[in-house]
Design an enzyme around this catalytic site. Structure first.
Site, short mmCIF file in Angstrom:
data_model
loop_
_atom_site.label_atom_id
_atom_site.label_comp_id
_atom_site.label_asym_id
_atom_site.label_seq_id
_atom_site.Cartn_x
_atom_site.Cartn_y
_atom_site.Cartn_z
CB THR A 160 -1.27 -0.15 1.24
OG1 THR A 160 0.29 -0.63 2.33
CG2 THR A 160 -1.54 -0.59 0.98
CB THR A 197 -2.75 -2.28 6.80
OG1 THR A 197 -3.71 -0.90 7.09
CG2 THR A 197 -4.08 -3.38 6.78
CD GLU A 280 2.02 5.28 6.67
OE1 GLU A 280 1.61 4.72 6.02
OE2 GLU A 280 2.19 5.72 7.31
#
Length: 407
Positions: A160, A197, A280
């Site tokens: 993702t 996730t 991230e």
């Protein structure tokens, strides 16, 4: 089985389809708006023993519910795993459960196995419906694309916000015969698995009895996937699945269990560290070592508290050797702590020990913090137990990614 010497080779290039008898694929089913790869399929040529660990979050995603049901109904047997990215299929009610079940049924029909021998996983935005029509078109395409050389495509299809795919493989030797272990994982944000996730899929061509397979997975996960954190968030979809198909002819029993766990842990650790490196907005991989714990649980709790501290993570990002932040977190972690015997070390540089600061070493520590792979150590001064946790720095880019995640 003879109790012969066994060994573990170092991790090497390869991934989830490296062990014999496994094939993988990654295709675009149109789930992601950018039309990137978003559907992965993993198939064992023969029924495999399966074990899994799942999120402890009580807001459980539909695929987690279905995979748990299937493992129970099949007695821990699996032929395939179907995974989509771009949509978590979480908090989607009965409709979401039906979509997860349909994903398994569509896959089972093509593989030629009972539906309960298909495990399901999803990752992406929570609360968004997963379009089953795109799954129905994508699964046959993934099945046609299956190959032992398609692991890299599968690893990309489960991503993702990940900046890069995570793959790992190794080979072990038991009784003079080789067996392989391989895996892939995804995860970049919402990372503190606590199951487990984040998704992880590991395969082996060794034959492993169900009790040993389950024990080995939990042991490996505890010191790898459960020892990482990016932001302290536990997702609705976290899972790690392990399939063992026995295609190598190598059998694992109690006498060779340690060798198998060693190889499994090596693969899981490389995948877990890949998740942290790709956190991230991350620019640094940080190893947090806590020693001097009264118990192992205390040491792990303190290490997690330090690794999750926004003040610690931002200081590391800025290259500030602020040892006071580390001491403050250790002291409020809710574990036994003796300030007069505590210590803080950044790299090999002592900044605080036995109640005394060593601020003259701060410039040297600041220079060390310019690196990309860092170690910070805290001694709690309360015992002899220790724990290691991996995390990353906290940057403005993390805020930007998550502020714009749905837009």
């Amino acid at each position: 089985m003879e109790n012969q010497q066994a060994g573990i080779a170092s991790t090497a290039q390869g991934g989830v389809a490296s062990p014999r008898g496994f094939r993988a694929a990654g295709v675009s089913a149109g789930i992601k708006a950018n039309k990137g790869l978003d559907l992965a399929l993993l198939v064992s040529d023969v029924p495999a023993r399966a074990a899994a660990v799942f999120t402890t979050n009580l807001a459980i995603a539909a695929p987690v519910v279905v995979s748990r049901e299937h493992l129970a109904r099949s007695g821990g047997t699996a032929r395939a795993v179907i995974v989509n990215s771009g949509c978590a299929n979480a908090c989607t009610g009965d409709e979401g459960l039906q979509v997860a079940r349909d994903m398994a049924a569509e896959t089972a029909a093509l593989v030629g196995c009972p539906t309960e021998q298909v495990l399901v996983a999803s990752t992406g935005v929570i609360g968004v419906s997963l379009p089953i029509d795109k799954i129905r078109c994508g699964v046959p395409a993934a099945f046609r694309a299956l190959g032992a050389d398609q692991g890299p495509q599968a690893a990309r299809a489960i991503m993702t916000t990940d900046p890069f795919p995570k793959e790992s493989a190794t080979q072990i030797s038991i009784g003079g015969r080789p067996a392989s272990i391989g895996g892939m994982a995804k995860g970049s944000g919402m990372i503190e698995p606590m199951m487990a996730t984040m998704l992880g899929f590991v395969t082996t061509d060794a034959a492993v009895p169900p009790p040993l397979l389950d024990r080995a997975l939990r042991e490996a996960v505890n010191d790898t996937f459960n020892a990482i954190t990016v932001d302290g968030e536990c997702s609705t979809n976290d899972c790690v699945m392990l399939l063992a198909n026995g295609a190598s002819g190598v059998e694992v029993d109690e006498s060779s269990y340690r060798e198998f766990v060693g190889g499994l842990t090596a693969v899981c650790r490389e995948l877990a560290l890949g998740i942290v490196r790709g956190g991230e907005g991350a620019t640094k991989l940080v190893t947090v070592i806590v020693t001097g714990g009264a118990t192992s649980a205390d040491a792990r709790k303190a290490a997690k508290a330090i690794a999750n501290s926004p003040l610690v993570k931002t200081a590391i990002h800025g290259g500030d050797p602020n040892w006071g932040r580390l001491i403050a977190v250790a002291g409020r972690a809710g574990v036994a702590f003796e300030l007069s015997r505590a210590a803080v070390t950044i790299g090999s540089i002592v900044l605080f020990r036995n109640g005394r600061p060593y601020d003259e070493a701060a410039p040297q520590a600041a220079e060390y913090l310019k690196g990309k792979d860092l170690t910070v150590s805290v001694d709690l001064g309360a015992g002899r137990a220790s724990s290691t946790v991996w995390t990353c720095d906290l940057s403005a880019e993390y805020v930007r990614i998550n502020a714009d995640y749905r837009t």
